[in-house]
Design an enzyme around this catalytic site. Structure first.
Site, PDB file in Angstrom:
ATOM      1  N   CYS A   1       4.968  -5.175  -1.176  1.00  0.00           N
ATOM      2  CA  CYS A   1       5.369  -6.391  -2.057  1.00  0.00           C
ATOM      3  C   CYS A   1       4.017  -7.322  -2.587  1.00  0.00           C
ATOM      4  O   CYS A   1       3.406  -7.691  -1.698  1.00  0.00           O
ATOM      5  CB  CYS A   1       6.357  -7.363  -1.563  1.00  0.00           C
ATOM      6  SG  CYS A   1       6.728  -8.489  -2.921  1.00  0.00           S
TER       7      CYS A   1
ATOM      8  N   GLY B   1       8.277   5.179  -6.101  1.00  0.00           N
ATOM      9  CA  GLY B   1       7.497   4.916  -7.369  1.00  0.00           C
ATOM     10  C   GLY B   1       7.643   5.748  -8.527  1.00  0.00           C
ATOM     11  O   GLY B   1       7.408   6.968  -8.265  1.00  0.00           O
TER      12      GLY B   1
END
EC number: 1.3.1.91
Length: 345
Positions: free
Chosen positions: A109, A221
């Site tokens: 993150c 992703g």
């Protein structure tokens, strides 16, 4: 502790030992228990994740509120944030009573809030710290301990950073490594931009899998369809979708058949509607609000005739103070499910 979950009996490796894995990514403010219960109605087999929970919050906060979940959510992984091995180990010990199927450490993150706490993606710069955290968490856990990371941050060279990072994680005993195949830029890009701007390097993650054939490596992703997921699974062990699965939850209805090879069966939309209405009625009776559930349902039925009206009903009526389960019925009634994927005007 008032958890309604059933402890899995330390079966641990079940979701990593039965072939390929499809996961819905942990997303702060999104993948709460109501989201996960909804997703579980769409797929029996996908691995679900909690939002990231900071170890300090478990040590000092309201544990029931942070850790409780419903038994239907299994297999379910708890994602932790932190950089202190002792605190993370203690958080794992505490969480063990709740019966999660996996404990995952967030090393991906990029938000300012997470950086201020010295965890998340900034830990890619401190692989020795992450290594110590994984070792400590392993000593406290009877279920798999895993890592979710980036391929690097800022000016790091992923070709150099990622192999060393994975070597350390493997040496520390990590049972699986999920790799978001982008760098994170900790200065200059927002979390949203960090999900879209840095280029994807799937080939690097594939190579890491080839060089570490005995370790579960999953990819995350930019993956938006189950067809894409299936292609990735030719090269890696697992595929993780985040916002694509959340914003277009209908995708999840194909996971069991297309990824796990289960017999293909028509989705029982009536049963899904009825289950969400029952959950809503219980939650409201306990003092909750309908929007706590319906906010996660807005992305359902993308591409179906009536989808726009479905979204309008949930978005406009769901947040009203006295809204009840009937709003869910009204929204479902607006969709022409029989017509299937016919785009609404």
């Amino acid at each position: 502790m008032t958890s309604t979950a059933e402890k899995p009996g330390n079966s641990g490796f079940s979701h990593y030992s039965n072939g390929k894995v499809f996961a819905v990514a942990p997303m702060i403010d999104w993948t709460d228990t109501f989201c996960r219960r909804f997703h579980r109605l769409l797929t029996r087999n996908a691995l679900l994740y909690t939002e990231m929970i900071v170890a300090d919050a478990i040590l000092h906060g309201k544990r029931d509120r942070l850790l409780d979940f419903d038994a239907s959510e299994h297999p379910l992984a708890l994602q932790l944030g932190g950089s202190d091995p002792h605190k993370l180990a203690e958080a794992v010990r505490i969480a063990s009573d709740w019966g999660y199927d996996e404990i995952n450490l967030n090393v991906g993150c990029p938000s300012d809030r997470v950086q201020a706490g010295t965890f998340g993606a900034c830990l890619m710069r401190e692989p020795e710290t992450v290594e110590a955290c994984i070792r400590a968490m392993k000593t406290a856990s009877s279920v798999p301990v895993t890592v979710k990371c980036r391929i690097g941050v800022d000016d790091q060279q992923p070709e150099d950073v990622l192999p060393d990072f994975l070597k350390r994680m493997i040496g520390a005993g990590a049972d699986a490594i999920w790799v978001h195949a982008r760098k994170a830029w900790l200065k200059g890009l927002s979390p949203k931009e960090n999900r879209e701007v840095p280029p994807l390097d799937y080939a690097l993650v594939y190579r890491m899998r080839e060089e570490n054939p005995d370790v579960f490596i999953g990819i995350n992703g930019g993956i938006t369809t189950l067809e894409d997921a299936s292609e990735h699974l030719k090269h890696v062990d697992g595929v993780m979708l985040g916002r694509a699965a959340y914003n277009n939850a209908t995708i999840l209805t194909g996971v069991d058949s297309q990824i796990y090879g289960c017999p293909e069966m028509p989705t029982d939309w009536d049963a899904i509607r009825d289950s969400m209405m029952e959950q809503a009625a219980r939650h409201i009776a306990q003092g909750g609000r309908l929007v706590h559930l319906t906010r996660h349902m807005v992305g359902l039925f993308q591409g179906f005739a009536g989808a726009r009206r479905f979204r309008q009903i949930l978005s406009a009526d769901g947040p009203k103070p006295n809204a009840g389960p009937e709003v869910i019925a009204q929204a479902f009634a607006a969709v022409d499910i029989e017509a299937g994927l016919v785009r609404s005007a």
